[in-house]
Enzyme design. Structure first.
Site, PDB file in Angstrom:
ATOM      1  N   ASP A  92       0.855  -1.187   0.000  1.00 22.90           N
ATOM      2  CA  ASP A  92       0.000   0.000   0.000  1.00 22.90           C
ATOM      3  C   ASP A  92       0.890   1.234   0.000  1.00 22.90           C
ATOM      4  O   ASP A  92       2.114   1.126   0.075  1.00 22.90           O
ATOM      5  CB  ASP A  92      -0.968  -0.027   1.183  1.00 22.90           C
ATOM      6  N   ASP A 271      -7.666  -7.377   1.371  1.00 23.17           N
ATOM      7  CA  ASP A 271      -6.685  -7.562   2.448  1.00 23.17           C
ATOM      8  C   ASP A 271      -7.316  -7.049   3.727  1.00 23.17           C
ATOM      9  O   ASP A 271      -8.193  -6.181   3.686  1.00 23.17           O
ATOM     10  CB  ASP A 271      -5.394  -6.780   2.164  1.00 23.17           C
TER      11      ASP A 271
END
Length: 376
Positions: A92, A271
Protein backbone atom coordinates in the site's frame (compact mmCIF):
# COMPACT_ATOMS: atom_id res chain seq x y z
CA UNK A 1 0.92 -7.89 -15.32
CA UNK A 2 -1.74 -9.77 -17.27
CA UNK A 3 -5.33 -10.24 -16.12
CA UNK A 4 -7.63 -12.88 -17.61
CA UNK A 5 -11.31 -12.74 -16.66
CA UNK A 6 -12.37 -16.40 -16.82
CA UNK A 7 -15.99 -16.42 -15.70
CA UNK A 8 -18.71 -14.16 -14.26
CA UNK A 9 -21.50 -15.56 -12.09
CA UNK A 10 -24.84 -15.35 -13.95
CA UNK A 11 -26.80 -14.25 -10.84
CA UNK A 12 -24.37 -11.66 -9.47
CA UNK A 13 -21.25 -9.76 -10.52
CA UNK A 14 -18.88 -12.26 -8.89
CA UNK A 15 -15.87 -12.98 -11.09
CA UNK A 16 -13.18 -15.63 -11.31
CA UNK A 17 -9.95 -14.46 -12.89
CA UNK A 18 -6.22 -14.99 -13.15
CA UNK A 19 -3.51 -12.38 -12.58
CA UNK A 20 -0.04 -13.18 -13.88
CA UNK A 21 3.07 -11.28 -12.77
CA UNK A 22 6.80 -11.99 -12.84
CA UNK A 23 6.41 -13.70 -9.44
CA UNK A 24 3.65 -16.08 -10.51
CA UNK A 25 -0.07 -16.55 -10.95
CA UNK A 26 -2.70 -15.07 -8.60
CA UNK A 27 -6.10 -16.75 -8.84
CA UNK A 28 -8.96 -14.36 -8.05
CA UNK A 29 -10.95 -13.69 -5.98
CA UNK A 30 -8.00 -13.57 -3.59
CA UNK A 31 -7.37 -12.60 0.03
CA UNK A 32 -3.93 -11.15 0.77
CA UNK A 33 -2.55 -11.82 4.27
CA UNK A 34 -1.13 -8.62 5.75
CA UNK A 35 2.63 -8.73 6.30
CA UNK A 36 2.94 -5.20 7.68
CA UNK A 37 6.64 -5.15 8.60
CA UNK A 38 7.98 -7.92 6.35
CA UNK A 39 6.23 -10.63 8.35
CA UNK A 40 2.73 -12.03 8.60
CA UNK A 41 2.56 -11.84 12.41
CA UNK A 42 3.15 -15.14 14.17
CA UNK A 43 3.66 -17.24 11.04
CA UNK A 44 6.91 -18.61 9.59
CA UNK A 45 7.34 -18.12 5.85
CA UNK A 46 7.50 -21.92 5.56
CA UNK A 47 4.04 -22.30 7.15
CA UNK A 48 2.72 -19.37 5.17
CA UNK A 49 3.78 -20.97 1.90
CA UNK A 50 3.06 -24.64 2.63
CA UNK A 51 -0.03 -24.50 4.84
CA UNK A 52 -1.83 -21.21 4.24
CA UNK A 53 -0.53 -21.02 0.67
CA UNK A 54 -1.48 -17.51 -0.53
CA UNK A 55 -0.49 -16.40 -4.04
CA UNK A 56 0.24 -12.89 -2.72
CA UNK A 57 0.79 -11.07 0.58
CA UNK A 58 0.76 -7.38 1.49
CA UNK A 59 3.52 -5.18 2.87
CA UNK A 60 3.15 -1.69 4.31
CA UNK A 61 5.08 1.22 2.83
CA UNK A 62 4.80 3.45 5.91
CA UNK A 63 6.10 0.79 8.30
CA UNK A 64 8.83 -0.57 6.00
CA UNK A 65 10.04 2.96 5.27
CA UNK A 66 10.48 3.61 9.01
CA UNK A 67 11.85 0.18 9.85
CA UNK A 68 14.04 -1.48 8.57
CA UNK A 69 14.22 1.56 6.19
CA UNK A 70 14.53 1.55 2.44
CA UNK A 71 18.34 1.63 2.42
CA UNK A 72 18.41 -1.77 4.15
CA UNK A 73 15.80 -3.19 1.79
CA UNK A 74 17.74 -1.98 -1.24
CA UNK A 75 20.95 -3.50 0.11
CA UNK A 76 19.09 -6.80 0.60
CA UNK A 77 17.89 -6.75 -3.02
CA UNK A 78 14.29 -5.79 -2.23
CA UNK A 79 11.58 -7.05 0.10
CA UNK A 80 11.21 -10.47 -1.56
CA UNK A 81 14.83 -11.38 -0.80
CA UNK A 82 14.88 -9.64 2.58
CA UNK A 83 11.98 -11.74 3.91
CA UNK A 84 12.67 -14.88 1.81
CA UNK A 85 9.35 -14.78 -0.06
CA UNK A 86 9.38 -15.72 -3.75
CA UNK A 87 5.70 -15.14 -4.50
CA UNK A 88 3.81 -11.91 -5.14
CA UNK A 89 3.79 -8.89 -2.84
CA UNK A 90 1.56 -5.80 -2.92
CA UNK A 91 2.50 -2.64 -1.03
CA UNK A 92 0.00 0.00 0.00
CA UNK A 93 1.10 3.61 -0.28
CA UNK A 94 1.07 4.60 3.38
CA UNK A 95 -1.99 6.82 2.90
CA UNK A 96 -4.11 4.84 5.35
CA UNK A 97 -1.39 4.79 8.03
CA UNK A 98 -0.92 8.53 7.68
CA UNK A 99 -4.71 8.93 8.03
CA UNK A 100 -4.61 6.89 11.25
CA UNK A 101 -1.96 9.25 12.68
CA UNK A 102 -4.56 12.04 12.81
CA UNK A 103 -2.94 13.76 15.81
CA UNK A 104 0.58 13.54 14.39
CA UNK A 105 0.36 14.63 10.76
CA UNK A 106 -0.28 17.68 8.60
CA UNK A 107 -1.72 17.31 5.10
CA UNK A 108 -0.94 19.88 2.40
CA UNK A 109 -1.08 19.91 -1.39
CA UNK A 110 2.64 19.05 -1.53
CA UNK A 111 2.19 15.95 0.63
CA UNK A 112 1.98 14.90 4.27
CA UNK A 113 4.32 15.72 7.14
CA UNK A 114 4.02 13.13 9.89
CA UNK A 115 5.60 12.06 13.14
CA UNK A 116 7.02 8.55 13.45
CA UNK A 117 5.18 6.36 15.95
CA UNK A 118 8.55 4.72 16.74
CA UNK A 119 10.78 7.61 17.82
CA UNK A 120 8.83 10.83 17.24
CA UNK A 121 11.02 11.93 14.33
CA UNK A 122 9.40 13.93 11.51
CA UNK A 123 9.07 12.66 7.93
CA UNK A 124 7.41 13.74 4.71
CA UNK A 125 5.47 11.68 2.16
CA UNK A 126 4.69 13.10 -1.28
CA UNK A 127 3.32 11.34 -4.37
CA UNK A 128 6.82 11.44 -5.82
CA UNK A 129 8.84 10.03 -2.94
CA UNK A 130 6.21 7.36 -2.17
CA UNK A 131 6.71 6.09 -5.75
CA UNK A 132 10.47 6.02 -5.13
CA UNK A 133 10.02 4.22 -1.81
CA UNK A 134 7.80 1.56 -3.40
CA UNK A 135 10.28 1.10 -6.24
CA UNK A 136 12.94 0.41 -3.61
CA UNK A 137 10.74 -1.94 -1.58
CA UNK A 138 10.18 -3.80 -4.83
CA UNK A 139 6.61 -5.11 -4.57
CA UNK A 140 4.92 -6.56 -7.66
CA UNK A 141 1.86 -4.31 -7.24
CA UNK A 142 2.26 -0.78 -5.90
CA UNK A 143 -0.36 1.78 -4.95
CA UNK A 144 -0.92 5.47 -5.66
CA UNK A 145 -0.49 7.91 -2.78
CA UNK A 146 -3.94 9.01 -1.62
CA UNK A 147 -5.71 10.60 1.32
CA UNK A 148 -8.04 8.28 3.20
CA UNK A 149 -10.89 10.34 4.67
CA UNK A 150 -12.43 9.49 8.06
CA UNK A 151 -16.01 8.40 8.70
CA UNK A 152 -18.18 10.32 9.10
CA UNK A 153 -16.76 12.96 6.80
CA UNK A 154 -18.10 16.39 5.87
CA UNK A 155 -19.11 16.55 2.17
CA UNK A 156 -16.92 19.57 1.40
CA UNK A 157 -13.89 17.96 3.00
CA UNK A 158 -14.53 14.67 1.17
CA UNK A 159 -14.82 16.51 -2.17
CA UNK A 160 -11.67 18.56 -1.58
CA UNK A 161 -9.76 15.48 -0.46
CA UNK A 162 -10.92 13.45 -3.47
CA UNK A 163 -9.74 16.10 -5.93
CA UNK A 164 -6.39 16.29 -4.15
CA UNK A 165 -6.10 12.46 -4.36
CA UNK A 166 -6.71 12.78 -8.13
CA UNK A 167 -4.01 15.46 -8.46
CA UNK A 168 -1.65 13.28 -6.42
CA UNK A 169 -2.46 10.38 -8.77
CA UNK A 170 -1.35 12.45 -11.78
CA UNK A 171 1.90 13.27 -9.98
CA UNK A 172 2.42 9.58 -9.10
CA UNK A 173 2.00 8.53 -12.74
CA UNK A 174 4.25 11.30 -14.03
CA UNK A 175 7.02 10.53 -11.54
CA UNK A 176 6.80 6.76 -11.84
CA UNK A 177 7.80 7.02 -15.50
CA UNK A 178 11.07 8.66 -14.40
CA UNK A 179 11.99 6.03 -11.77
CA UNK A 180 13.16 2.71 -13.25
CA UNK A 181 12.45 -0.65 -11.60
CA UNK A 182 15.38 -1.88 -9.52
CA UNK A 183 15.39 -5.65 -9.29
CA UNK A 184 14.83 -6.97 -12.81
CA UNK A 185 11.07 -7.60 -12.68
CA UNK A 186 8.07 -5.43 -13.49
CA UNK A 187 5.89 -3.53 -11.03
CA UNK A 188 2.20 -2.83 -11.66
CA UNK A 189 0.61 0.43 -10.48
CA UNK A 190 -2.95 0.71 -9.08
CA UNK A 191 -4.69 4.09 -8.51
CA UNK A 192 -7.26 4.39 -5.69
CA UNK A 193 -10.91 5.53 -5.80
CA UNK A 194 -11.94 7.81 -2.93
CA UNK A 195 -15.04 9.92 -2.19
CA UNK A 196 -16.13 8.83 1.31
CA UNK A 197 -19.76 7.59 1.41
CA UNK A 198 -21.14 10.14 -1.07
CA UNK A 199 -22.59 8.57 -4.21
CA UNK A 200 -21.75 11.44 -6.55
CA UNK A 201 -18.16 11.68 -5.31
CA UNK A 202 -17.61 7.92 -5.59
CA UNK A 203 -18.92 7.99 -9.17
CA UNK A 204 -16.71 10.99 -10.06
CA UNK A 205 -13.65 9.37 -8.54
CA UNK A 206 -14.31 6.03 -10.23
CA UNK A 207 -14.55 7.82 -13.61
CA UNK A 208 -11.27 9.64 -12.97
CA UNK A 209 -9.48 6.47 -11.90
CA UNK A 210 -10.90 4.46 -14.82
CA UNK A 211 -9.67 7.13 -17.24
CA UNK A 212 -6.13 6.86 -15.83
CA UNK A 213 -5.85 3.59 -17.78
CA UNK A 214 -3.91 1.66 -15.13
CA UNK A 215 -3.57 -2.14 -15.27
CA UNK A 216 -5.68 -2.53 -12.11
CA UNK A 217 -7.71 -0.31 -9.78
CA UNK A 218 -8.32 -0.07 -6.05
CA UNK A 219 -11.13 1.25 -3.87
CA UNK A 220 -10.02 2.99 -0.68
CA UNK A 221 -11.64 4.90 2.16
CA UNK A 222 -14.10 2.14 3.12
CA UNK A 223 -14.14 -0.17 6.15
CA UNK A 224 -13.27 2.88 8.28
CA UNK A 225 -16.34 2.72 10.51
CA UNK A 226 -19.24 3.08 8.09
CA UNK A 227 -22.17 0.61 8.24
CA UNK A 228 -21.71 -2.45 6.02
CA UNK A 229 -24.68 -1.47 3.83
CA UNK A 230 -23.01 1.84 2.99
CA UNK A 231 -19.81 0.01 2.10
CA UNK A 232 -21.72 -2.29 -0.27
CA UNK A 233 -23.58 0.67 -1.81
CA UNK A 234 -20.33 2.53 -2.54
CA UNK A 235 -18.69 -0.61 -3.89
CA UNK A 236 -21.59 -1.23 -6.27
CA UNK A 237 -21.43 2.33 -7.61
CA UNK A 238 -17.69 2.02 -8.24
CA UNK A 239 -17.72 -1.47 -9.79
CA UNK A 240 -20.40 -0.26 -12.22
CA UNK A 241 -17.84 2.24 -13.56
CA UNK A 242 -14.40 0.61 -13.25
CA UNK A 243 -13.38 -1.38 -16.34
CA UNK A 244 -14.48 -5.02 -16.28
CA UNK A 245 -11.29 -6.32 -17.89
CA UNK A 246 -9.04 -5.12 -15.03
CA UNK A 247 -8.69 -6.40 -11.45
CA UNK A 248 -10.46 -4.51 -8.65
CA UNK A 249 -8.99 -4.35 -5.16
CA UNK A 250 -11.10 -3.33 -2.15
CA UNK A 251 -8.62 -2.15 0.46
CA UNK A 252 -8.81 -3.15 4.12
CA UNK A 253 -11.92 -5.37 3.90
CA UNK A 254 -12.90 -7.23 6.00
CA UNK A 255 -15.04 -9.84 7.79
CA UNK A 256 -15.77 -13.13 5.98
CA UNK A 257 -19.31 -11.85 5.30
CA UNK A 258 -17.96 -8.54 3.95
CA UNK A 259 -15.68 -10.46 1.62
CA UNK A 260 -18.45 -12.67 0.22
CA UNK A 261 -20.86 -9.75 -0.28
CA UNK A 262 -18.19 -7.70 -2.05
CA UNK A 263 -17.17 -10.64 -4.24
CA UNK A 264 -20.82 -10.69 -5.32
CA UNK A 265 -20.43 -7.01 -6.30
CA UNK A 266 -17.45 -7.71 -8.56
CA UNK A 267 -14.40 -7.29 -6.29
CA UNK A 268 -11.35 -9.47 -7.02
CA UNK A 269 -8.79 -8.66 -4.29
CA UNK A 270 -8.98 -8.11 -0.53
CA UNK A 271 -6.69 -7.56 2.45
CA UNK A 272 -7.38 -7.07 6.13
CA UNK A 273 -5.61 -7.44 9.48
CA UNK A 274 -8.78 -8.95 10.98
CA UNK A 275 -7.91 -12.67 10.68
CA UNK A 276 -4.49 -12.19 12.30
CA UNK A 277 -5.40 -9.50 14.84
CA UNK A 278 -8.57 -11.26 15.98
CA UNK A 279 -6.71 -14.57 16.19
CA UNK A 280 -4.25 -13.07 18.66
CA UNK A 281 -7.26 -12.06 20.80
CA UNK A 282 -8.81 -15.54 20.68
CA UNK A 283 -11.47 -15.01 17.98
CA UNK A 284 -11.62 -17.83 15.44
CA UNK A 285 -13.50 -17.66 12.14
CA UNK A 286 -14.83 -21.09 11.16
CA UNK A 287 -17.11 -22.55 8.49
CA UNK A 288 -19.86 -22.90 11.14
CA UNK A 289 -19.49 -19.42 12.68
CA UNK A 290 -17.38 -17.42 15.13
CA UNK A 291 -15.69 -18.91 18.21
CA UNK A 292 -14.27 -17.00 21.17
CA UNK A 293 -11.79 -19.68 22.23
CA UNK A 294 -11.28 -17.99 25.62
CA UNK A 295 -14.83 -18.90 26.69
CA UNK A 296 -15.08 -21.54 29.44
CA UNK A 297 -17.43 -23.65 27.31
CA UNK A 298 -14.42 -24.86 25.28
CA UNK A 299 -12.39 -25.98 28.34
CA UNK A 300 -13.36 -29.65 27.95
CA UNK A 301 -14.25 -29.67 24.24
CA UNK A 302 -11.76 -32.11 22.72
CA UNK A 303 -13.10 -31.82 19.17
CA UNK A 304 -10.76 -30.42 16.51
CA UNK A 305 -10.65 -26.66 15.88
CA UNK A 306 -12.45 -26.97 12.52
CA UNK A 307 -13.46 -30.34 11.11
CA UNK A 308 -13.16 -29.00 7.54
CA UNK A 309 -9.39 -28.87 8.08
CA UNK A 310 -8.38 -25.60 6.39
CA UNK A 311 -4.76 -26.11 7.58
CA UNK A 312 -2.90 -28.77 9.52
CA UNK A 313 -3.58 -27.04 12.87
CA UNK A 314 -7.35 -27.51 12.49
CA UNK A 315 -7.10 -31.28 12.78
CA UNK A 316 -4.02 -31.55 15.04
CA UNK A 317 -5.24 -29.49 18.00
CA UNK A 318 -8.45 -29.51 20.02
CA UNK A 319 -10.49 -26.52 21.13
CA UNK A 320 -9.73 -27.46 24.75
CA UNK A 321 -5.97 -27.38 24.11
CA UNK A 322 -6.12 -24.07 22.27
CA UNK A 323 -8.22 -22.55 25.06
CA UNK A 324 -5.66 -23.78 27.59
CA UNK A 325 -2.83 -22.08 25.65
CA UNK A 326 -4.71 -18.76 25.70
CA UNK A 327 -5.52 -19.13 29.42
CA UNK A 328 -1.82 -19.80 30.10
CA UNK A 329 -0.82 -16.87 27.83
CA UNK A 330 1.36 -19.14 25.70
CA UNK A 331 2.56 -17.69 22.37
CA UNK A 332 1.77 -20.97 20.62
CA UNK A 333 -1.94 -20.33 21.15
CA UNK A 334 -1.79 -17.10 19.15
CA UNK A 335 0.25 -18.82 16.45
CA UNK A 336 -2.20 -21.72 16.07
CA UNK A 337 -5.17 -19.33 15.99
CA UNK A 338 -3.46 -17.14 13.36
CA UNK A 339 -2.68 -20.08 11.09
CA UNK A 340 -6.25 -21.30 11.44
CA UNK A 341 -7.85 -17.92 10.65
CA UNK A 342 -5.63 -17.27 7.63
CA UNK A 343 -6.25 -20.81 6.39
CA UNK A 344 -9.98 -20.24 6.75
CA UNK A 345 -9.86 -16.95 4.81
CA UNK A 346 -7.88 -18.63 2.03
CA UNK A 347 -10.39 -21.50 1.92
CA UNK A 348 -13.27 -18.99 1.77
CA UNK A 349 -12.00 -17.11 -1.31
CA UNK A 350 -10.90 -20.30 -3.07
CA UNK A 351 -14.25 -21.95 -2.45
CA UNK A 352 -15.94 -18.77 -3.70
CA UNK A 353 -13.86 -19.04 -6.88
CA UNK A 354 -14.83 -22.70 -7.29
CA UNK A 355 -18.51 -21.85 -6.87
CA UNK A 356 -18.25 -18.99 -9.40
CA UNK A 357 -16.67 -21.29 -11.97
CA UNK A 358 -19.39 -23.91 -11.29
CA UNK A 359 -22.19 -21.34 -11.64
CA UNK A 360 -23.43 -21.96 -8.09
CA UNK A 361 -21.93 -18.97 -6.27
CA UNK A 362 -25.07 -17.02 -5.29
CA UNK A 363 -26.90 -19.89 -3.54
CA UNK A 364 -23.67 -20.93 -1.80
CA UNK A 365 -22.91 -17.34 -0.73
CA UNK A 366 -26.39 -16.81 0.73
CA UNK A 367 -26.07 -20.03 2.76
CA UNK A 368 -22.56 -19.17 3.97
CA UNK A 369 -23.49 -15.61 5.02
CA UNK A 370 -26.10 -17.05 7.42
CA UNK A 371 -23.59 -19.50 8.91
CA UNK A 372 -20.62 -17.16 9.17
CA UNK A 373 -22.45 -14.67 11.38
CA UNK A 374 -23.34 -17.29 14.00
CA UNK A 375 -21.68 -16.97 17.44
CA UNK A 376 -20.81 -20.49 18.58
Amino acid sequence: MKFDLLHTDPQSRARAGKLTTDHGVIETPIFMPVGTVATVKGVHQRELKNDINPDIILGNTYHLYLRPQTAILEKAGGLHKFMNWDRNILTDSGGFQVYSLSDNRKIKEEGVKFKSHIDGSYHFFSPENVMEIQRTIGADIIMAFDECTPYPCDYRYAKRSMHMTHRWLDRCISHLEKVPVKYGYDQTFFPIVQGSTYKDLRAQSAEYIANAGAAGNAIGGLSVGEPAEEMYEMTEIVTNILPKDKPRYLMGVGTPINILENIALGIDMFDCVMPTRNARNGMLFTSKGIINIKNKKWADDFSVIDEMGHTYVDLEYSKAYLRHLFAANEYLGKQIATIHNLGFYMWLVREARRQILAGTFTAWKDKMVKQLGERL
